[in-house]
Design an enzyme around this catalytic site. Structure first.
Site, short mmCIF file in Angstrom:
data_model
loop_
_atom_site.label_atom_id
_atom_site.label_comp_id
_atom_site.label_asym_id
_atom_site.label_seq_id
_atom_site.Cartn_x
_atom_site.Cartn_y
_atom_site.Cartn_z
CG ASP A 82 -1.79 1.18 1.10
OD1 ASP A 82 -1.89 1.51 0.09
OD2 ASP A 82 -2.22 1.58 2.94
CG ASP A 104 0.51 8.31 -2.68
OD1 ASP A 104 -0.22 9.23 -3.76
OD2 ASP A 104 0.04 8.24 -1.79
CD GLU A 134 -4.36 8.34 -4.00
OE1 GLU A 134 -4.05 7.71 -3.03
OE2 GLU A 134 -3.97 9.64 -2.52
CG HIS A 178 -4.75 7.32 4.52
ND1 HIS A 178 -4.48 8.46 3.31
CD2 HIS A 178 -5.44 6.54 3.74
CE1 HIS A 178 -5.14 7.47 2.73
NE2 HIS A 178 -4.85 6.45 2.55
CG HIS A 206 -6.75 4.85 -0.08
ND1 HIS A 206 -5.52 4.09 -0.21
CD2 HIS A 206 -6.53 3.90 -1.59
CE1 HIS A 206 -4.55 4.31 -0.66
NE2 HIS A 206 -5.57 3.32 -1.91
N GLY A 207 -9.12 4.64 2.95
CA GLY A 207 -9.44 5.99 4.32
C GLY A 207 -11.22 5.19 4.25
N GLY A 208 -10.46 3.89 4.75
CA GLY A 208 -12.38 3.38 5.19
C GLY A 208 -12.52 3.12 6.53
CB THR A 209 -10.86 4.21 10.07
OG1 THR A 209 -10.03 3.00 9.28
CG2 THR A 209 -11.09 4.61 11.05
CB THR A 231 -7.06 4.63 11.46
OG1 THR A 231 -6.12 4.75 10.33
CG2 THR A 231 -7.28 4.93 12.86
P1 13P Z 1 -7.85 4.13 7.09
O1 13P Z 1 -6.92 4.64 8.07
O2 13P Z 1 -8.17 5.70 7.27
O3 13P Z 1 -8.73 3.35 7.59
O4 13P Z 1 -7.24 4.32 5.67
C1 13P Z 1 -6.94 3.18 5.49
C2 13P Z 1 -6.06 3.30 3.88
O5 13P Z 1 -6.45 3.48 3.11
C3 13P Z 1 -5.08 2.28 3.90
O6 13P Z 1 -4.42 3.16 2.84
#
Ligand code: 13P
Length: 278
Positions: A82, A104, A134, A178, A206-209, A231
């Site tokens: 990643d 990236d 990306e 993120h 990305h940034g699922g949390t 996260t």
């Molecule tokens: P989070 O930390 O917000 O879940 O994002 C994960 C991510 O997109 C890793 O590339």
């Protein structure tokens, strides 16, 4: 079941109109928790680690464990780098047997992002591995010190980028970030829909949390086929570990380790259920 490529998993997800969870790992307990959750759900996953995290979790130790866990699993698993930042790290991940890599280069000018992506695709193809890129800028940071300001992906640029590079999956910026969101994000589903209309390949969020289940379902209905969660798994592991150490006078390592596995298992299970429409 087996170690598979990202491309294979995402094409299958496209046929089934699902998304595959891509779960970041940083130690053995995280790998075990994520794989056990996938096996119990009978769903494929992606195990991933970002280049910035290798300070804490060296690739030479993590990579053999991740690849071996995938090979031994009863479900299909892709092993992914990643947010690769350097070509050296991409080379290393590919030689350890990762089945996909992300470069990236999203902060570089458009043409340079294309050129770098083409270079990475050339390297990955030698190993039969897939490549994610990306376009646009996802907010927050991934183990970085600098916060990135969100810049939504332009749908026409996404089409030109994917046509020119032949990349296997494209991470989009639609208001996602993120880390933990300070307030619930307003994802630009209108932009996602426009991207999905013109781009043929699977899209990545990305940034699922912190994104709600309803938002995940809507994103999946608009072409998102890979969703990154980092996260939330790190936080679950820490929370379960703290609950255990707070609950006894003399914590022992073995129970602590089992609680860490459980923290990650619970978080990954919840996300798999939503992403797979179960
Ligand atoms: P989070 O930390 O917000 O879940 O994002 C994960 C991510 O997109 C890793 O590339």
């Amino acid at each position: 079941m087996a170690l598979v490529t990202l491309k294979d998993l995402l094409l299958r997800a496209e046929e089934e109109k699902k998304a595959v969870g891509a779960f970041s790992v940083g130690n053995m307990e995280m790998v075990m928790g994520a794989v056990a959750a996938a096996e119990d759900a009978g769903e494929p996953i992606i195990l991933q680690i970002a280049e910035k995290r290798l300070k804490n979790s060296p690739l030479s130790l993590m990579a053999p464990m991740m690849v071996s866990a995938a090979k031994q699993s009863s479900v299909d698993i892709a092993v992914h780098l990643d947010h690769g930042l350097t070509l050296d790290c991409i080379d290393a991940a590919l030689s350890y047997g990762f089945t996909s890599v992300m470069l990236d280069a999203s902060l570089l000018p458009f043409e340079e992002n294309i050129a770098m992506t083409q270079k990475v695709i050339e390297k990955a193809r030698v190993f039969g591995a897939s490549v994610e890129s990306e376009l646009g800028v996802v907010g927050g940071n991934e183990g970085d010190t600098a916060e990135h300001k969100i810049l939504c992906t332009d749908p026409m640029s996404a089409k030109i980028f994917t046509d020119k590079t032949g990349v296997d999956a494209l991470a989009v910026a639609i208001g996602n970030a993120h880390g933990n969101y300070p307030v619930l994000p307003e994802l630009r589903f209108d932009i996602l829909e426009q991207i999905d209309d013109v781009v043929e390949i699977p899209l990545v969020l990305h940034g699922g949390t912190g994104i709600t289940d309803d938002m995940f379902r809507r994103a999946v209905s608009l072409g998102i086929r890979k969703i990154n969660i980092a996260t939330a798994s790190f936080d679950h592991l820490a929370k379960y570990a703290k609950a255990y150490t707070d609950s006894v006078d003399t914590p022992d390592y073995f129970t602590l380790s089992a609680e860490m596995v459980k923290g990650v298992y619970d978080n990954v299970s919840r996300h798999i259920r939503v992403f797979s429409g179960k």
